[in-house]
Design a protein around this motif. Structure first.
Motif, PDB file in Angstrom:
ATOM      1  N   LYS A 187      52.639  45.458  40.093  1.00 29.89           N
ATOM      2  CA  LYS A 187      52.091  46.680  40.692  1.00 29.89           C
ATOM      3  C   LYS A 187      51.307  47.497  39.667  1.00 29.89           C
ATOM      4  CE  LYS A 187      55.839  50.073  40.277  1.00 29.89           C
ATOM      5  NZ  LYS A 187      56.678  51.016  41.056  1.00 29.89           N
ATOM      6  N   VAL A 190      47.786  45.408  38.979  1.00 28.07           N
ATOM      7  CA  VAL A 190      46.708  45.516  39.982  1.00 28.07           C
ATOM      8  C   VAL A 190      45.986  46.853  39.901  1.00 28.07           C
ATOM      9  CG1 VAL A 190      47.837  43.894  41.566  1.00 28.07           C
ATOM     10  CG2 VAL A 190      48.272  46.346  41.796  1.00 28.07           C
ATOM     11  N   LEU A 194      40.459  44.507  37.096  1.00 26.60           N
ATOM     12  CA  LEU A 194      40.774  43.076  37.032  1.00 26.60           C
ATOM     13  C   LEU A 194      39.540  42.203  37.175  1.00 26.60           C
ATOM     14  CD1 LEU A 194      44.060  42.845  39.153  1.00 26.60           C
ATOM     15  CD2 LEU A 194      43.816  43.003  36.666  1.00 26.60           C
ATOM     16  N   ARG A 204      43.268  33.106  43.627  1.00 24.30           N
ATOM     17  CA  ARG A 204      43.197  34.413  44.280  1.00 24.30           C
ATOM     18  C   ARG A 204      44.201  34.489  45.436  1.00 24.30           C
ATOM     19  NH1 ARG A 204      39.355  38.485  44.920  1.00 24.30           N
ATOM     20  NH2 ARG A 204      40.275  40.110  46.237  1.00 24.30           N
ATOM     21  N   LEU A 207      47.573  35.149  44.056  1.00 28.55           N
ATOM     22  CA  LEU A 207      47.721  36.553  43.671  1.00 28.55           C
ATOM     23  C   LEU A 207      47.908  37.445  44.896  1.00 28.55           C
ATOM     24  CD1 LEU A 207      44.924  36.797  40.935  1.00 28.55           C
ATOM     25  CD2 LEU A 207      47.394  36.575  40.577  1.00 28.55           C
ATOM     26  N   GLU A 208      47.118  37.179  45.927  1.00 32.37           N
ATOM     27  CA  GLU A 208      47.212  37.977  47.149  1.00 32.37           C
ATOM     28  C   GLU A 208      48.598  37.837  47.780  1.00 32.37           C
ATOM     29  OE1 GLU A 208      45.094  40.078  48.271  1.00 32.37           O
ATOM     30  OE2 GLU A 208      43.098  39.537  47.559  1.00 32.37           O
ATOM     31  N   ALA A 211      51.024  39.854  45.727  1.00 32.79           N
ATOM     32  CA  ALA A 211      50.807  41.290  45.935  1.00 32.79           C
ATOM     33  C   ALA A 211      51.321  41.734  47.295  1.00 32.79           C
ATOM     34  CB  ALA A 211      49.326  41.617  45.790  1.00 32.79           C
ATOM     35  N   ILE A 218      44.955  44.155  46.082  1.00 33.88           N
ATOM     36  CA  ILE A 218      44.220  43.766  44.881  1.00 33.88           C
ATOM     37  C   ILE A 218      42.760  44.168  45.097  1.00 33.88           C
ATOM     38  CG2 ILE A 218      43.395  41.823  43.495  1.00 33.88           C
ATOM     39  CD1 ILE A 218      46.027  40.440  43.985  1.00 33.88           C
ATOM     40  N   PRO A 220      39.643  44.073  42.806  1.00 32.81           N
ATOM     41  CA  PRO A 220      39.139  43.675  41.486  1.00 32.81           C
ATOM     42  C   PRO A 220      37.919  44.487  41.045  1.00 32.81           C
ATOM     43  CG  PRO A 220      39.346  41.801  42.997  1.00 32.81           C
ATOM     44  CD  PRO A 220      39.431  43.041  43.816  1.00 32.81           C
TER      45      PRO A 220
END
Length: 320
Positions: A187, A190, A194, A204, A207-208, A211, A218, A220
């Protein structure tokens, strides 16, 4: 319909034209066209779209092509299957590797294969894992190292290792003491500027998903699919990158990057050896698949690849 007609049809589709297929098969073009027309008459459907720029399969042609590939591969396997492992593997092996895996695995694999299986030629196909996954399912590849098992139908997977996903930046970025310690919560990560791959990229999506578990978005600073470009942008001080630790291991050791573990949750990416279960795996792909697995595992043991090994029960038994 016979085996010869299937072979002719498959070559026409792969070549994209009758003239190129005729040259490859050493068959007169009119005779080749006649064979395909006889197949269409027998089946009662059109198999090819014919145009000024070549030919492409119709929907029915695509279905026939899938059968043809499987049948021709099974037929080609008969000699090796009968002879067994007493005969040295030979032929071409099409091996799909994501860029970061290819960078570390391709050269040792080719070198070891040349010494152990001199009659085998490895054709490395490098691309993002998603593309490799699709090509493997289509039959354009014999083997692959991939990250995703989202649609496992028709494929066998062997989990080889798990990579840690980490945050990194140039040491002076944001101040020497901007991030305390060796780890950062997701947390908090993010909220930083990024540098990450764009939507649809396997990393990705990983990561999603992570998150989503802590309900943070996210957003970026930069989206770019190239790992090398993410590292270049990080070196220029344009943000914090998120990549597998293996991808930045050399830079971390050289002091080019400072690296942090990501926690709460920890993010890991699994690497699988994969191959089709709908088509026979010939001796050469079997041998190279087993060799790649063994090299991959040894690299982790030798600390060449920073990762965690999977359970030994995942080991494939492809070729002794």
């Amino acid at each position: 319909m016979d085996m010869r007609q299937l072979r002719y049809f498959a070559q026409v589709v792969e070549s994209g034209s009758f003239s190129k297929a005729a040259t490859h098969l050493h068959v007169a073009q009119p005779a080749l066209s006649q064979h395909v027309r006889h197949m269409e008459e027998e089946l009662g459907v059109s198999l090819l779209h014919r145009g000024t720029h070549g030919v492409s399969p119709t929907e029915a042609g695509d279905r026939l092509m899938r059968h043809a590939k499987r049948i021709l591969a099974e037929f080609a396997e008969i000699p090796d299957s009968v002879r067994g492992e007493a005969v040295a593997p030979r032929g071409e092996v099409r091996f799909g590797l994501p860029g970061t895996v290819s960078e570390i695995l391709a050269a040792p694999l080719i070198e070891a294969a040349r010494e152990r299986y001199p009659e085998v030629r490895i054709r490395v196909v490098e691309a993002m894992s998603g593309y490799i996954f699709d090509w493997l399912k289509r039959g354009d590849l014999d083997l692959a190292m991939i990250y995703s098992t989202s649609d496992p139908r028709g494929l066998a997977f062997h989990h080889g290792l798990s990579e840690e996903i980490c945050l990194f930046a140039k040491p002076s970025f944001g101040g020497e003491d901007d991030i305390k310690g060796a780890a950062i919560r997701l947390k908090d990560a993010v909220a930083l500027p990024l540098l990450v791959p764009g939507s649809g990229h396997g990393l990705r999506e990983l990561l999603e998903d992570a998150a989503l578990t802590i309900r943070v978005p996210i957003v970026p600073a930069v989206e770019i699919d190239s790992y090398s470009q993410i590292k270049k942008l990080a070196q220029r001080g344009l943000g914090y990158g998120i990549l597998p630790r293996m991808a930045v291991q050399r830079e971390e050791e050289a002091g080019t990057f400072r690296v942090w573990r990501i926690e709460e949750p920890k993010i890991t990416r699994k690497v699988y050896l994969a191959y089709s279960t709908e088509r026979p795996l010939l001796n050469a792909p079997r041998a190279i698949g087993q060799l790649a697995w063994d090299i991959l595992r040894q690299m982790v043991r030798d600390a060449v690849w920073t990762a965690e090994l999977s359970e030994e029960s995942q080991r494939p038994n492809l070729f002794s």
